[in-house]
Write a protein that holds these residues in place. Structure first.
Motif, PDB file in Angstrom:
ATOM      1  N   GLY A 136       0.770  -1.233   0.000  1.00 32.52           N
ATOM      2  CA  GLY A 136       0.000   0.000   0.000  1.00 32.52           C
ATOM      3  C   GLY A 136       0.801   1.282   0.000  1.00 32.52           C
ATOM      4  N   LEU A 137       0.135   2.341  -0.441  1.00 31.93           N
ATOM      5  CA  LEU A 137       0.660   3.699  -0.392  1.00 31.93           C
ATOM      6  C   LEU A 137       0.033   4.444   0.791  1.00 31.93           C
ATOM      7  CD1 LEU A 137       0.320   4.644  -4.171  1.00 31.93           C
ATOM      8  CD2 LEU A 137       2.421   4.015  -2.977  1.00 31.93           C
ATOM      9  N   GLY A 142      -5.749   6.994  -7.089  1.00 32.09           N
ATOM     10  CA  GLY A 142      -6.684   6.909  -8.203  1.00 32.09           C
ATOM     11  C   GLY A 142      -6.227   6.047  -9.352  1.00 32.09           C
ATOM     12  N   SER A 143      -5.112   5.338  -9.193  1.00 31.87           N
ATOM     13  CA  SER A 143      -4.578   4.552 -10.309  1.00 31.87           C
ATOM     14  C   SER A 143      -5.304   3.230 -10.500  1.00 31.87           C
ATOM     15  CB  SER A 143      -3.090   4.266 -10.059  1.00 31.87           C
ATOM     16  OG  SER A 143      -2.923   3.420  -8.939  1.00 31.87           O
ATOM     17  N   GLY A 144      -6.007   2.762  -9.483  1.00 25.66           N
ATOM     18  CA  GLY A 144      -6.665   1.472  -9.577  1.00 25.66           C
ATOM     19  C   GLY A 144      -5.731   0.296  -9.414  1.00 25.66           C
ATOM     20  N   SER A 145      -4.486   0.544  -9.052  1.00 21.81           N
ATOM     21  CA  SER A 145      -3.504  -0.525  -8.865  1.00 21.81           C
ATOM     22  C   SER A 145      -3.660  -1.157  -7.486  1.00 21.81           C
ATOM     23  CB  SER A 145      -2.092   0.058  -9.001  1.00 21.81           C
ATOM     24  OG  SER A 145      -1.794   0.877  -7.876  1.00 21.81           O
ATOM     25  N   PRO A 146      -3.029  -2.317  -7.248  1.00 19.39           N
ATOM     26  CA  PRO A 146      -3.090  -2.933  -5.913  1.00 19.39           C
ATOM     27  C   PRO A 146      -2.515  -2.040  -4.816  1.00 19.39           C
ATOM     28  CG  PRO A 146      -2.343  -4.536  -7.522  1.00 19.39           C
ATOM     29  CD  PRO A 146      -2.371  -3.209  -8.231  1.00 19.39           C
ATOM     30  N   SER A 147      -1.673  -1.081  -5.201  1.00 14.90           N
ATOM     31  CA  SER A 147      -1.112  -0.162  -4.210  1.00 14.90           C
ATOM     32  C   SER A 147      -2.059   0.988  -3.881  1.00 14.90           C
ATOM     33  CB  SER A 147       0.215   0.412  -4.712  1.00 14.90           C
ATOM     34  OG  SER A 147       1.187  -0.608  -4.826  1.00 14.90           O
TER      35      SER A 147
END
Length: 535
Positions: A136-137, A142-147
């Motif tokens: 995680g970040l 807003g990227s929709g990535s797992p992060s």
């Protein structure tokens, strides 16, 4: 009785909102056994209970014999083979062949003897959530990535933290502290950020005392709940005078207090928390980092116009991260003598910004090291040192290579004037010990093996499979070792870990209590437990 009374520091409880009996009664009613029977006699697994008896008590003496002694104090020096004499909680002498008639002896031949590590920023209340946010970040980008989902702000602070009970705070704080003690971290600044009520605060403080290591209790905000409005019992920051009077009336104890003064909570809160902290003569700590709109706020603080217009930074400030700040603000930090704690692995993983070690070198400053959150990365201090050294050397090495053109004869240029110096193993050991002690105002007590200081000492096994043969002491500690090499840990003269095992702790019971707390927190937060989730 309260924990301070139990440990020989009589307290006035006339205004106490949560005595020890009340705390235990509360936790028992809540279904967790925090504080009840969690400590046991020394485990048989400690390879023979031959640790010095009554260590740390006044008049008790023992000598650590024949170790490779790295004092971290230039005036004391280092020794290929030397002894450390301890009486009570103090170091009496460091040197070869010390006379110590009648003293117990610890055989340190083949071992490295050095000061314990100092962690200047650790969110111990999150121990029950370890590894949940490995990808995680800080904030959803807003990227929709797992992060991008789940993230720290939305899940750890806004979802999990608000449902913590005092007993959840206690067990996470205690377990996380013992885990670091096992790792050789003898001092911590616990940024608990879980002060939904005075009961939550007292639970965190009690756990710090019960852990038996040196600590700074950071009285920060009620994370998440203050935004959601789910903390009607919140007394931050106004409860600070009560806390200081009840728990920290003595300067001769292992735990002291730091005032949390987060600046992104708004000018009014900044003004109040910093003012209270300074009235109580406390250090004031704050996360200063790239997100959350902090840079313009920090610019005002550097100009002396923060808060309601008159709050400025000073030598009593400890700033955590310091990523993304302006050059003028950095110069002010240096000029006033404020302290900076860098959490290298977390800053690199969670998009805080590049750890500002190069900026600090350019200004002639040095950081202390901190672990930050275990929801994403380990709190192991060997990892902190290695990542610090590797990250800085990666950046500087690339900087030097780009001073050439990658074509012979300029493919490996000599560094140009003004290029930052590469960090060495001894540099990061200094960051991990005496710099941390200075940053927490504890350098008069700990951080080096100096006669007169308190005996916060770790004994590291240099004969182990991952280290032998020993050729360079600082290099072996930083580049080769891990927690399995931490053979013994001493805090204020008291042996807390002996021959690879923590003493006086029932870890199996503690682990069950932590797991029960985790199950409650996940269930109450409405988050499904999934050991193989995509995040």
């Amino acid at each position: 009785m309260c924990i301070l009374c139990d440990k020989g520091f009589p307290q006035n409880h006339a205004r106490s909102q949560l005595g020890r009996r009340d705390f235990l009664k509360t936790t028992a009613a809540g279904g967790a056994a925090a504080g009840l029977g969690l400590f046991a006699t020394r485990p048989a697994a400690a390879q023979g209970d031959d640790a010095p008896e009554d260590s740390g008590r006044r008049g008790r003496r023992y000598v650590i014999r024949g170790g490779h002694v790295m004092s971290i104090d230039p005036q004391v020096g280092d020794f290929a083979s030397a002894d450390v004499l301890v009486e009570g909680k103090k170091i009496l002498a460091v040197g070869p062949n010390l006379r110590a008639s009648g003293a117990a002896e610890i055989d340190a031949r083949g071992k490295i003897v050095m000061p314990g590590f100092v962690d200047t920023h650790h969110h111990q209340f999150e121990t029950a959530l370890r590894s949940f946010l490995a990808n995680g970040l800080l904030i959803n980008d807003g990227s929709g990535s797992p992060s991008a989902n789940p993230t720290y702000f939305e899940y750890i602070l806004l979802t999990f933290a608000p449902v913590y009970r005092p007993e959840d705070v206690y067990i996470s704080e205690l377990f996380g502290g013992l885990a670091q003690l096992d790792d050789g971290v003898t001092t911590v600044h616990d940024v608990s950020q879980i002060h939904h009520s005075p009961q939550h605060s007292d639970a965190a403080i009690k756990a710090l005392f019960d852990t038996g290591r040196r600590a700074a209790f950071g009285f920060f905000e009620s994370a998440g709940a203050n935004i959601l409005g789910t903390n009607p019992g919140n007394k931050y920051p106004s409860d600070a005078p009560r806390i200081k009077k009840q728990w920290f009336s003595s300067s001769d104890q292992l735990v002291h207090m730091i005032m949390g003064g987060e600046v992104y909570l708004g000018d009014a809160t900044t003004d109040l928390s910093w003012t209270i902290g300074r009235q109580l003569d406390l250090q004031i700590a704050a996360h200063i980092l790239s997100p959350f709109g902090i840079r313009p706020i920090f610019d005002k603080l550097a100009a002396g116009t923060g808060g309601n217009g008159h709050i400025g930074i000073g030598p009593d400030n400890l700033f955590i991260h310091m990523t993304g700040m302006a050059d003028a603000a950095w110069q002010k930090v240096k000029d006033v003598g404020a302290q900076v704690s860098i959490a290298f692995p977390i800053e690199m993983n969670m998009r805080h910004g590049i750890p500002p070690i190069i900026k600090m070198q350019q200004l002639g400053m040095e950081p202390s090291l901190s672990t930050d959150v275990e929801v994403t990365m380990t709190a192991d201090f060997f990892t902190q040192m290695r990542v610090c050294m590797n990250m800085q050397r990666m950046v500087v090495n690339q900087m030097v290579l780009e001073q050439g053109d990658f074509y012979p004869p300029n493919q490996y240029p000599t560094p140009a004037a003004g290029t930052p110096t590469l960090l060495t193993a001894r540099d990061v050991l200094r960051f991990a010990t005496i710099n941390g002690a200075k940053d927490l105002r504890l350098d008069g007590k700990t951080g080096t093996l100096t006669p007169g200081k308190e005996a916060d000492i770790i004994i590291l096994d240099a004969t182990a499979l991952n280290v032998a043969p020993l050729n360079h002491v600082p290099g072996a500690v930083v580049s080769l070792m891990d927690r399995t090499n931490v053979e013994s840990v001493i805090v204020a003269g008291k042996v807390r870990k002996w021959k690879g095992q923590l003493l006086d702790v029932d870890l199996d019971k503690l682990r069950r209590e932590l797991e029960n707390s985790r199950d409650y927190v996940f269930n109450k937060a409405g988050i499904a437990q999934d050991l193989f989730s995509p995040y």
